[in-house]
Design an enzyme around this catalytic site. Structure first.
Site, PDB file in Angstrom:
ATOM      1  CD1 TRP A 102      -2.284  -2.156   1.683  1.00  0.00           C
ATOM      2  CD2 TRP A 102      -3.056  -1.054  -0.107  1.00  0.00           C
ATOM      3  NE1 TRP A 102      -3.341  -2.866   1.167  1.00  0.00           N
ATOM      4  CE2 TRP A 102      -3.829  -2.214   0.071  1.00  0.00           C
ATOM      5  CE3 TRP A 102      -3.344  -0.214  -1.183  1.00  0.00           C
ATOM      6  CZ2 TRP A 102      -4.890  -2.557  -0.777  1.00  0.00           C
ATOM      7  CZ3 TRP A 102      -4.396  -0.544  -2.029  1.00  0.00           C
ATOM      8  CH2 TRP A 102      -5.150  -1.700  -1.823  1.00  0.00           C
ATOM      9  CG  ASP A 172      -3.301   4.137   3.995  1.00  0.00           C
ATOM     10  OD1 ASP A 172      -4.339   3.967   4.669  1.00  0.00           O
ATOM     11  OD2 ASP A 172      -3.087   3.543   2.916  1.00  0.00           O
ATOM     12  CE  LYS A 196      -9.138  -2.644   3.016  1.00  0.00           C
ATOM     13  NZ  LYS A 196      -7.953  -1.904   2.604  1.00  0.00           N
TER      14      LYS A 196
END
Ligand SMILES: *Cc1c(COP(=O)(O)O)cnc(C)c1O
Length: 361
Positions: A102, A172, A196
C-alpha cells in the site's frame, strides 16, 4: 442465529452484528422520517443530523483537536494516493517510507506530481519488518513524510512513529483506523478507507490539520480533488456517500458505547495474542513478519508449501471460517481480525487449525 460465518476478510470486512441489526430495524423507516436513509436528500435536516452526529462521535472517539477538519470523501483510500500530493506539495517535494504494497502504491502515484523519494524501505526482506525510522534522510524542503501505518497485505505495523524532523506526517491508517488510541496532533493528515475497520466500501475519512488545506493549487486541479472544496462544503460539495456516512456513524457510536479506543486496543491485543501464541507454538504454521512489528489487525501466516496452504484454506472454509486465503502478492494465509471480529472467532479458528495440524502433522 443468523447462520453467519466467521469472516476474516481484509476488506470489505466483518461488521458488528448489533450495528447490522440496528440498520435492519431502521431500513424501511428511519426514526419516523418515513423513508430509508438511502432514499433521503443529503440536504435534509434529518440527514444533516446523521452527518453531524457521525462527525461529533468520531471527534470524541479520537479526541480530534479543533484545528483539524474531518472530511468524508468518496473514492476510497486510493483516491487519497493522488489527492495528498496534489494538495500538500507546496515545494513539489515529498519523502515516502515504503513498507509494503500500500505504501508502494501511494509512492508510485505521488511520483507523478513532483520530486518524490523513497527514504526507507523494507523491500529487501519482502516487507516483513519496519525499517529504523529514528534518523531518516528527510530533505529540508520536503512538504511531508508519508507512511502506511499498518500494511494490510504484509501484516506489519509501526510501533513508534518516524522522527520526521519537524516535517508534516501523513499516515494511511485504513486497516488500523479506530483499533487503538491515536494522538491526532502527531500528524498533519490521517486518512483511511472505511471498509476495513469501520463500515461499507467507497469512502475515505480524512482528518487534516486546517492550515494544510490550501487554496493556491494548480488551477487545473479538478474541483473534486481539492481538500478546500470538501472542507468548504462540509463534505457535501456534491452528493456524499450518505449510506456509508450513516453506517460509519453507527459504528462510531458502537465503539463509544463499548469504552472507546482504549477498550478496543485492549480487546485487540488479547485477540491477536490468541492467534500469535498459536503460530509461535505450532510446528506446521508460522507467522511471516518480525515479532516486534506484528499487526494486531492483519495476521499473515504460512505452512511449508503452497499446496498445504491451499488445503488449509479449503479445510477452514468447510468448517465455517471464510476469506483466509492470503493476498495474491504474498500467498499463504491471512486472518484479518478487525475490531468487529469477536475473540470467540479467533479462538475457534485456532481450534480448527490445531485440529488440522493434529490430523495432518
Ligand atoms: C485497502 C487499503 C487501501 C485501498 O483502499 P480502497 O478504499 O480500496 O481504495 C489503501 N491503503 C490501505 C492500507 C488499505 O488497507
Amino acid at each position: 442465529m443468523y447462520d453467519r460465518t466467521y469472516n476474516f476478510s481484509a476488506g470489505p470486512a466483518t461488521m458488528p452484528v448489533e450495528v447490522l441489526e440496528e440498520i435492519r430495524d431502521e431500513m424501511l423507516n428511519y426514526r419516523g422520517s418515513g423513508m430509508c436513509v438511502m432514499e433521503m436528500s443529503h440536504r435534509s435536516k434529518v440527514f444533516q443530523e446523521i452527518y453531524d452526529n457521525a462527525e461529533a462521535d468520531l471527534r470524541k472517539l479520537m479526541n480530534i483537536p479543533d484545528n483539524y477538519k474531518v472530511l468524508f470523501i468518496q473514492g476510497g483510500a486510493t483516491l487519497q494516493f493522488s489527492m495528498i500530493p496534489m494538495n500538500l506539495m507546496k515545494n513539489g517535494v515529498a519523502d515516502y517510507i515504503v513498507t509494503g504494497s500500500w505504501s508502494k502504491k501511494a509512492f508510485t502515484e505521488a511520483k507523478k506530481f513532483g520530486d518524490v523519494k523513497c527514504i526507507a524501505t523494507s523491500e529487501d526482506r519482502n516487507y516483513s519488518y519496519i525499517p529504523d525510522v529514528t534518523d531518516l534522510p528527510i530533505r529540508d524542503n520536503a512538504d511531508y513524510v508519508y507512511i502506511c501505518e499498518n500494511e494490510t497485505i504484509h501484516g506489519t505495523t509501526y510501533q513508534t512513529l518516524p522522527n520526521t524532523k519537524g516535517k508534516i506526517l501523513v499516515s494511511d491508517q485504513s486497516s488500523m483506523f479506530l483499533s487503538k488510541p491515536c494522538n491526532v496532533s502527531d500528524y498533519g493528515v490521517i486518512y483511511g478507507g472505511v471498509q476495513k475497520n469501520i463500515g461499507p466500501a467507497g469512502m475515505a475519512v480524512v482528518i487534516i490539520r486546517e492550515d494544510l488545506i490550501r487554496e493556491d493549487l494548480d488551477p487545473k486541479t479538478p474541483v473534486y480533488l481539492r481538500y478546500d472544496t470538501h472542507a468548504g462544503a462540509g463534505s457535501m460539495y456534491n452528493t456524499p456517500n450518505c449510506w456509508a456516512i450513516y453506517v460509519c456513524g453507527k459504528v462510531f457510536k458502537y465503539l463509544l458505547d463499548r469504552g472507546g479506543l482504549e477498550a478496543m486496543n485492549q480487546r485487540n491485543v488479547e485477540k491477536a495474542k490468541v492467534l500469535y501464541d498459536f503460530l509461535d507454538s505450532s510446528k506446521m504454521f508460522k507467522g511471516t513478519v518480525d515479532k516486534e512489528v506484528r499487526s494486531l489487525m492483519n495476521v499473515p501466516f504460512v505452512t511449508e508449501s503452497k499446496d498445504l496452504d491451499a488445503e488449509v484454506v479449503a479445510y477452514t472454509k468447510k468448517a465455517g471460517f471464510d476469506n483466509l486465503k492470503g493476498h495474491k502478492s504474498v500467498g499463504g494465509l491471512r486472518a484479518s481480525i478487525y475490531n468487529a471480529m469477536p475473540k470467540e472467532g479467533v479462538v475457534a479458528l485456532v481450534e480448527c487449525l490445531k485440529k488440522f495440524e493434529a490430523e495432518r502433522g
